[in-house]
Design a protein around this motif. Structure first.
Motif, PDB file in Angstrom:
ATOM      1  N   GLU A  15      78.343 -45.857 -42.851  1.00  0.00           N
ATOM      2  CA  GLU A  15      78.528 -47.309 -42.808  1.00  0.00           C
ATOM      3  C   GLU A  15      78.356 -47.894 -44.203  1.00  0.00           C
ATOM      4  N   GLY A  16      79.273 -48.788 -44.553  1.00  0.00           N
ATOM      5  CA  GLY A  16      79.215 -49.395 -45.878  1.00  0.00           C
ATOM      6  C   GLY A  16      80.177 -48.762 -46.873  1.00  0.00           C
ATOM      7  N   GLU A  17      80.580 -47.521 -46.598  1.00  0.00           N
ATOM      8  CA  GLU A  17      81.540 -46.857 -47.486  1.00  0.00           C
ATOM      9  C   GLU A  17      82.947 -47.348 -47.183  1.00  0.00           C
ATOM     10  N   SER A  79      82.857 -50.452 -44.664  1.00  0.00           N
ATOM     11  CA  SER A  79      83.048 -50.121 -43.245  1.00  0.00           C
ATOM     12  C   SER A  79      81.824 -50.491 -42.403  1.00  0.00           C
ATOM     13  N   ARG A  80      82.122 -50.785 -41.133  1.00  0.00           N
ATOM     14  CA  ARG A  80      81.106 -51.148 -40.158  1.00  0.00           C
ATOM     15  C   ARG A  80      81.240 -50.233 -38.947  1.00  0.00           C
ATOM     16  N   ALA A  81      80.174 -50.139 -38.170  1.00  0.00           N
ATOM     17  CA  ALA A  81      80.203 -49.299 -36.968  1.00  0.00           C
ATOM     18  C   ALA A  81      81.364 -49.700 -36.055  1.00  0.00           C
ATOM     19  N   ALA A  82      81.668 -50.992 -36.005  1.00  0.00           N
ATOM     20  CA  ALA A  82      82.744 -51.480 -35.135  1.00  0.00           C
ATOM     21  C   ALA A  82      84.132 -51.040 -35.593  1.00  0.00           C
ATOM     22  N   ASP A  83      84.238 -50.482 -36.801  1.00  0.00           N
ATOM     23  CA  ASP A  83      85.536 -49.984 -37.268  1.00  0.00           C
ATOM     24  C   ASP A  83      85.866 -48.614 -36.681  1.00  0.00           C
ATOM     25  N   LEU A 109      88.805 -42.380 -36.987  1.00  0.00           N
ATOM     26  CA  LEU A 109      87.768 -42.786 -37.927  1.00  0.00           C
ATOM     27  C   LEU A 109      86.440 -42.966 -37.202  1.00  0.00           C
ATOM     28  N   SER A 110      85.407 -42.311 -37.719  1.00  0.00           N
ATOM     29  CA  SER A 110      84.045 -42.472 -37.190  1.00  0.00           C
ATOM     30  C   SER A 110      83.158 -43.007 -38.291  1.00  0.00           C
ATOM     31  N   ILE A 111      82.422 -44.060 -37.974  1.00  0.00           N
ATOM     32  CA  ILE A 111      81.505 -44.656 -38.934  1.00  0.00           C
ATOM     33  C   ILE A 111      80.086 -44.301 -38.507  1.00  0.00           C
ATOM     34  N   ARG A 112      79.370 -43.591 -39.357  1.00  0.00           N
ATOM     35  CA  ARG A 112      77.986 -43.186 -39.048  1.00  0.00           C
ATOM     36  C   ARG A 112      77.025 -44.289 -39.479  1.00  0.00           C
ATOM     37  N   PRO A 113      76.064 -44.617 -38.616  1.00  0.00           N
ATOM     38  CA  PRO A 113      75.119 -45.697 -38.959  1.00  0.00           C
ATOM     39  C   PRO A 113      74.146 -45.283 -40.054  1.00  0.00           C
TER      40      PRO A 113
END
Lengths: 113, 117
Positions: A15-17, A79-83, A109-113
């Motif tokens: 997350e954030g990348e 990026s956010r978890a909701a993406d 796409l998977s966003i890791r917290p």
């Protein structure tokens, strides 16, 4: 056959990348679109870029189009978890069938917290 | 804008049976598309309409598939003599097309998930 092919097939980031997805297509197009799909749902339109445009922005999304290389990229910043979703590019089928919209195989796409 | 509506959401049928799905597009949209999607794949084009005219049908489709859009409003997709390979999500989308190559964004319904046993 698929007109567009996305790369990579799957992408996992923190997350954030920023996340970058690429799309290549085969024939001349009038425009290229990007869509997002959450699991078990229909697709949602994100952005459309015309063949005479090279770059387009919408919020945290940036799309580029290189018609000489028949390729496009989608960048999602911060990026956010909701993406977390699948992302597809879509093109028309060329001048012979310009209203037929064909989708690629997608990037998951998977966003890791 | 009430969105694209698809019914039913889920359909389970036995092999060999016929099934029919319905799609109600956004009312002012003249173009309507049907796609099929299997797990992990992108939507596969089946057919599309401009108003009531069916302009193109995928060569991948067998004669068991037929679609109609009477009066240019809602559309139905029928699959005759279903096979297990027909199990998939069937997606409908609509758009406002203004001319050849001038493609407006597609608005999708949430699909009908077909399971053939």
């Amino acid at each position: 056959s698929q007109q567009g092919e996305e790369d990579p097939q799957a992408l996992s980031i923190q997350e954030g990348e920023n996340a970058t997805m690429n799309c290549s297509y085969k024939t001349s197009i009038n425009n290229l679109q990007w869509y997002r799909q959450n699991s078990g749902r229909g697709l949602v339109h994100l952005i459309l870029i015309r063949s005479n445009e090279r770059e387009k922005h919408s919020g945290r999304l940036r799309v580029t189009l290189d018609t000489s290389k028949k390729s496009s990229s989608l960048l999602i910043t911060a990026s956010r978890a909701a993406d977390t979703a699948s992302y597809f590019c879509a093109t028309d089928a060329g001048y012979s069938s310009a209203s037929k919209i064909i989708f690629g195989s997608g990037t998951r796409l998977s966003i890791r917290p | 804008d009430t969105g694209v509506s698809q019914n039913p959401r889920h359909k389970i049928t036995k092999r060999g049976q016929n099934v029919t799905f319905r799609c109600d597009p956004i009312s002012e949209h003249n173009r309507l598309y049907w796609y099929r999607q299997t797990l992990g794949q992108g939507p596969e084009f089946l057919t599309y309409f401009q108003n009531e005219a069916q302009l193109e049908k995928s060569r991948l489709l067998s004669d068991r598939f037929s679609a109609e859009r009477p009066k240019g409003s809602f559309s139905t997709l029928e699959i005759q003599r279903t096979e297990q390979g027909d199990s998939a999500m069937y997606l409908c989308a609509s758009s406002r097309g203004t001319g050849t190559g001038d493609n407006s964004p597609l608005h999708f319904g949430n699909g009908t998930r077909l399971t053939v046993t």
